[in-house]
Scaffold this motif. Structure first.
Motif, PDB file in Angstrom:
ATOM      1  N   HIS A 176       0.844  -1.193   0.000  1.00 42.74           N
ATOM      2  CA  HIS A 176       0.000   0.000   0.000  1.00 42.74           C
ATOM      3  C   HIS A 176       0.879   1.243   0.000  1.00 42.74           C
ATOM      4  N   ARG A 177       0.602   2.192  -0.904  1.00 46.67           N
ATOM      5  CA  ARG A 177       1.370   3.442  -0.977  1.00 46.67           C
ATOM      6  C   ARG A 177       0.599   4.520  -0.216  1.00 46.67           C
ATOM      7  N   LEU A 178       1.069   4.859   0.976  1.00 46.94           N
ATOM      8  CA  LEU A 178       0.398   5.850   1.810  1.00 46.94           C
ATOM      9  C   LEU A 178       0.754   7.245   1.324  1.00 46.94           C
ATOM     10  N   ASP A 179      -0.231   7.945   0.816  1.00 44.66           N
ATOM     11  CA  ASP A 179      -0.045   9.300   0.302  1.00 44.66           C
ATOM     12  C   ASP A 179       0.327  10.254   1.446  1.00 44.66           C
ATOM     13  N   PRO A 180       1.246  11.217   1.228  1.00 47.72           N
ATOM     14  CA  PRO A 180       1.642  12.108   2.329  1.00 47.72           C
ATOM     15  C   PRO A 180       0.484  12.933   2.875  1.00 47.72           C
ATOM     16  N   PHE A 181      -0.463  13.301   2.019  1.00 46.33           N
ATOM     17  CA  PHE A 181      -1.603  14.074   2.518  1.00 46.33           C
ATOM     18  C   PHE A 181      -2.515  13.200   3.366  1.00 46.33           C
ATOM     19  N   ARG A 182      -2.667  11.916   3.009  1.00 44.85           N
ATOM     20  CA  ARG A 182      -3.471  11.033   3.856  1.00 44.85           C
ATOM     21  C   ARG A 182      -2.740  10.768   5.173  1.00 44.85           C
ATOM     22  N   ALA A 183      -1.431  10.682   5.129  1.00 43.25           N
ATOM     23  CA  ALA A 183      -0.678  10.511   6.377  1.00 43.25           C
ATOM     24  C   ALA A 183      -0.904  11.704   7.292  1.00 43.25           C
ATOM     25  N   LEU A 184      -0.908  12.916   6.742  1.00 47.65           N
ATOM     26  CA  LEU A 184      -1.192  14.103   7.555  1.00 47.65           C
ATOM     27  C   LEU A 184      -2.613  14.046   8.100  1.00 47.65           C
ATOM     28  N   TYR A 185      -3.558  13.591   7.269  1.00 48.46           N
ATOM     29  CA  TYR A 185      -4.932  13.429   7.735  1.00 48.46           C
ATOM     30  C   TYR A 185      -4.992  12.472   8.922  1.00 48.46           C
ATOM     31  N   LEU A 186      -4.327  11.335   8.825  1.00 50.09           N
ATOM     32  CA  LEU A 186      -4.374  10.356   9.907  1.00 50.09           C
ATOM     33  C   LEU A 186      -3.784  10.926  11.196  1.00 50.09           C
ATOM     34  N   ALA A 187      -2.791  11.779  11.084  1.00 52.83           N
ATOM     35  CA  ALA A 187      -2.129  12.349  12.258  1.00 52.83           C
ATOM     36  C   ALA A 187      -2.866  13.548  12.824  1.00 52.83           C
ATOM     37  N   THR A 188      -3.904  14.012  12.143  1.00 53.45           N
ATOM     38  CA  THR A 188      -4.631  15.205  12.589  1.00 53.45           C
ATOM     39  C   THR A 188      -6.139  14.936  12.603  1.00 53.45           C
ATOM     40  N   ALA A 189      -6.824  15.254  11.519  1.00 56.37           N
ATOM     41  CA  ALA A 189      -8.285  15.133  11.491  1.00 56.37           C
ATOM     42  C   ALA A 189      -8.758  13.700  11.585  1.00 56.37           C
ATOM     43  N   GLY A 190      -7.983  12.743  11.059  1.00 58.22           N
ATOM     44  CA  GLY A 190      -8.369  11.338  11.164  1.00 58.22           C
ATOM     45  C   GLY A 190      -8.380  10.874  12.609  1.00 58.22           C
ATOM     46  N   SER A 191      -7.319  11.201  13.345  1.00 58.18           N
ATOM     47  CA  SER A 191      -7.294  10.863  14.766  1.00 58.18           C
ATOM     48  C   SER A 191      -8.392  11.611  15.518  1.00 58.18           C
ATOM     49  N   ALA A 192      -8.643  12.866  15.135  1.00 56.01           N
ATOM     50  CA  ALA A 192      -9.707  13.626  15.792  1.00 56.01           C
ATOM     51  C   ALA A 192     -11.064  12.965  15.605  1.00 56.01           C
ATOM     52  N   ALA A 193     -11.358  12.512  14.383  1.00 59.54           N
ATOM     53  CA  ALA A 193     -12.632  11.837  14.124  1.00 59.54           C
ATOM     54  C   ALA A 193     -12.720  10.539  14.923  1.00 59.54           C
ATOM     55  N   LEU A 194     -11.621   9.807  14.982  1.00 60.50           N
ATOM     56  CA  LEU A 194     -11.587   8.553  15.731  1.00 60.50           C
ATOM     57  C   LEU A 194     -11.893   8.788  17.206  1.00 60.50           C
ATOM     58  N   LEU A 195     -11.417   9.902  17.747  1.00 62.14           N
ATOM     59  CA  LEU A 195     -11.573  10.214  19.164  1.00 62.14           C
ATOM     60  C   LEU A 195     -12.826  11.041  19.443  1.00 62.14           C
ATOM     61  N   HIS A 196     -13.645  11.263  18.413  1.00 59.48           N
ATOM     62  CA  HIS A 196     -14.892  12.015  18.551  1.00 59.48           C
ATOM     63  C   HIS A 196     -14.656  13.459  19.007  1.00 59.48           C
ATOM     64  N   ILE A 197     -13.560  14.041  18.542  1.00 60.81           N
ATOM     65  CA  ILE A 197     -13.292  15.455  18.812  1.00 60.81           C
ATOM     66  C   ILE A 197     -13.092  16.209  17.494  1.00 60.81           C
ATOM     67  N   GLY A 198     -13.586  15.628  16.393  1.00 53.16           N
ATOM     68  CA  GLY A 198     -13.391  16.233  15.083  1.00 53.16           C
ATOM     69  C   GLY A 198     -14.111  17.550  14.901  1.00 53.16           C
ATOM     70  N   ASP A 199     -15.111  17.829  15.735  1.00 50.37           N
ATOM     71  CA  ASP A 199     -15.766  19.128  15.674  1.00 50.37           C
ATOM     72  C   ASP A 199     -14.949  20.195  16.386  1.00 50.37           C
ATOM     73  N   LYS A 200     -13.965  19.766  17.177  1.00 49.77           N
ATOM     74  CA  LYS A 200     -13.180  20.701  17.982  1.00 49.77           C
ATOM     75  C   LYS A 200     -11.816  21.016  17.378  1.00 49.77           C
ATOM     76  N   VAL A 201     -11.143  20.005  16.838  1.00 46.84           N
ATOM     77  CA  VAL A 201      -9.750  20.161  16.405  1.00 46.84           C
ATOM     78  C   VAL A 201      -9.493  19.311  15.161  1.00 46.84           C
ATOM     79  N   GLY A 202      -8.343  19.550  14.539  1.00 41.16           N
ATOM     80  CA  GLY A 202      -7.861  18.657  13.490  1.00 41.16           C
ATOM     81  C   GLY A 202      -7.890  19.195  12.083  1.00 41.16           C
ATOM     82  N   GLY A 203      -8.715  20.217  11.814  1.00 43.21           N
ATOM     83  CA  GLY A 203      -8.847  20.674  10.433  1.00 43.21           C
ATOM     84  C   GLY A 203      -8.520  22.132  10.194  1.00 43.21           C
ATOM     85  N   LEU A 204      -8.220  22.889  11.250  1.00 44.59           N
ATOM     86  CA  LEU A 204      -8.010  24.344  11.150  1.00 44.59           C
ATOM     87  C   LEU A 204      -9.181  25.010  10.431  1.00 44.59           C
ATOM     88  N   LEU A 205     -10.390  24.644  10.837  1.00 44.51           N
ATOM     89  CA  LEU A 205     -11.596  25.178  10.215  1.00 44.51           C
ATOM     90  C   LEU A 205     -12.245  26.212  11.132  1.00 44.51           C
TER      91      LEU A 205
END
Length: 426
Positions: A341-370
């Motif tokens: 599997h070729r892990l794209d650098p942008f998906r790796a950044l997602y997993l380390a930020t918004a992906g982990s936030a969604a997993l931890l149910h804090i995606g509405d609070k942090v992870g996307g700079l929105l």
């Protein structure tokens, strides 16, 4: 009311690029406007500067990304990082359980908790799901230290009534101490709670039933445990739970598999288990440096994608070999290649930020700079070392990001900001 703005090269990946092709958001000359720690505007500097002409602006050289979110890490194990010579079960007995017994002393827990959180911040990690120990005051120590630093930390007393002498609780203390901790900390600062059985082998059926009851009673808490990390561990689970279809099913029968369940590792999973995880909404914290260090194996990103499993990224210190989520993302790329599997650098950044936030149910609070999210972010320096500087000179965004993940570590973190305020984590 405090309002300020930050100008710079801003990048975030708020959604999984595997699902959302336009998930990458990048403003090479952007502006992030923060009011009382909350992002109120983000966009191109040329567009936003006239609208916010009266707001003080700080220009940040480097690449501004969301604060990293570690989806699985053990604070009591930080002093046993780089402990030689064992796979999982023997490593626990030889190195980890003796270290965790020291947390019977509250002053020791306080000392380590502060050092641990400072190390996270120094590496650009602003939120984390954290294993403490079986001692209830190990949670108090961590939460007190997190409140002092205004960090978004989720944790919960470890449940292990089948643990070794000095680390074993009981089903009743599992219930009463967990309930007391939830009541004591619910709603305080940026903290969250997780029901935390260590893993299936260290809890009796009675205690696992209690864990399921706690999860059902408190719909705002997570379930945090380990799953299918090591082949010997998996064999021991199969030998104990003879009627279970697989390791995940050993948890499922106690009500521990659902949308709020975070399982660390998951590298030896059947397709049946993966289908059940995808169906339930449960997710996996992928911990590649730990899996390599303990000789456990390589996570199958393609299998997880086929079943739509939520993923985040974890360092899993102390089996993990670095607090750096950059370094962890780089090892994730290499481990993924071992399974084709070729892990794209942008998906790796997602997993380390918004992906982990969604997993931890804090995606509405942090992870996307929105806008509407808390202003936790990190400034990365692509020229932090001579080699990085040479590799990233004249590189496009994807090459710069990938080089930071492969060659970067704490040295590439030029600044860490919690709710818009720079923290001193030297």
């Amino acid at each position: 009311m405090t309002i300020r703005a930050f100008r710079g090269d801003i990048l975030s990946v708020a959604h999984d690029p595997l699902i959302c092709p336009d998930a990458v958001r990048h403003e090479p000359d952007g502006l992030l406007v923060v009011e009382d720690g909350i992002i109120v505007a983000r966009g191109a500097y040329a567009d936003l500067a006239p609208v916010h002409a009266d707001v003080p602006v700080e220009t940040l050289p480097g690449l501004i990304v969301p604060g990293f979110i570690d989806a699985h890490v053990h604070y009591p194990q930080m002093d046993r990082i780089a402990s030689h010579g064992e796979q999982l079960l023997d490593w626990l007995d030889r190195h980890i359980f003796p270290a965790e017994k020291a947390f019977a002393d509250r002053s020791h827990a306080d000392l380590v908790a502060g050092l641990f959180l400072d190390e996270l911040l120094r590496n650009g990690t602003t939120s984390a799901l954290v294993f403490p120990t079986v001692h209830a005051h190990s949670v108090d120590a961590l939460f007190d230290a997190a409140l002092a630093r205004n960090m978004r930390i989720i944790s919960g007393k470890v449940l292990m009534d089948l643990g070794p002498e000095g680390l074993a609780d009981t089903p009743e203390t599992a219930r009463t101490e967990s309930e007391a901790l939830i009541g004591r900390w619910r709603g305080k600062g940026r903290l969250g709670y997780a029901v935390t059985p260590r893993f299936a082998l260290t809890s009796s059926d009675t205690q696992l039933h209690i864990a399921g009851a706690l999860l059902a009673t408190h719909p705002d808490v997570l379930l945090h445990t380990h799953l299918a990390e090591n082949e010997r561990e998996c064999a021991a689970v199969a030998a104990r739970f003879l009627d279970a279809a697989d390791y995940l099913d050993a948890y499922d029968r106690f009500g521990l598999v659902g949308a709020r369940s975070v399982f660390a590792h998951g590298i030896h999973l059947s397709d049946r288990a993966c289908a059940r995880m995808g169906e339930s909404g449960a997710g996996i914290a992928v911990c590649p440096t730990s899996n390599l260090f303990l000789g456990s194996g390589f996570f199958d990103f393609s299998q997880a994608a086929r079943h739509g499993i939520k993923l985040g990224l974890g360092t899993d210190v102390g089996a993990g070999t670095s607090f750096s989520m950059l370094y962890t993302a780089g090892i994730a790329y290499q481990a993924a290649l071992m399974r084709g599997h070729r892990l794209d650098p942008f998906r790796a950044l997602y997993l380390a930020t918004a992906g982990s936030a969604a997993l931890l149910h804090i995606g509405d609070k942090v992870g996307g700079l929105l806008p509407g999210q808390e202003a936790d972010f990190v400034v990365l320096d692509p020229a932090a070392t001579p080699l990085l500087a040479r590799r990233t000179a004249d590189a496009d965004l994807a090459e710069r990001l990938f080089a930071l993940q492969i060659l970067g570590d704490d040295r590439a973190v030029a600044g860490t900001y919690i709710m818009g305020r720079r923290v001193d984590c030297a």
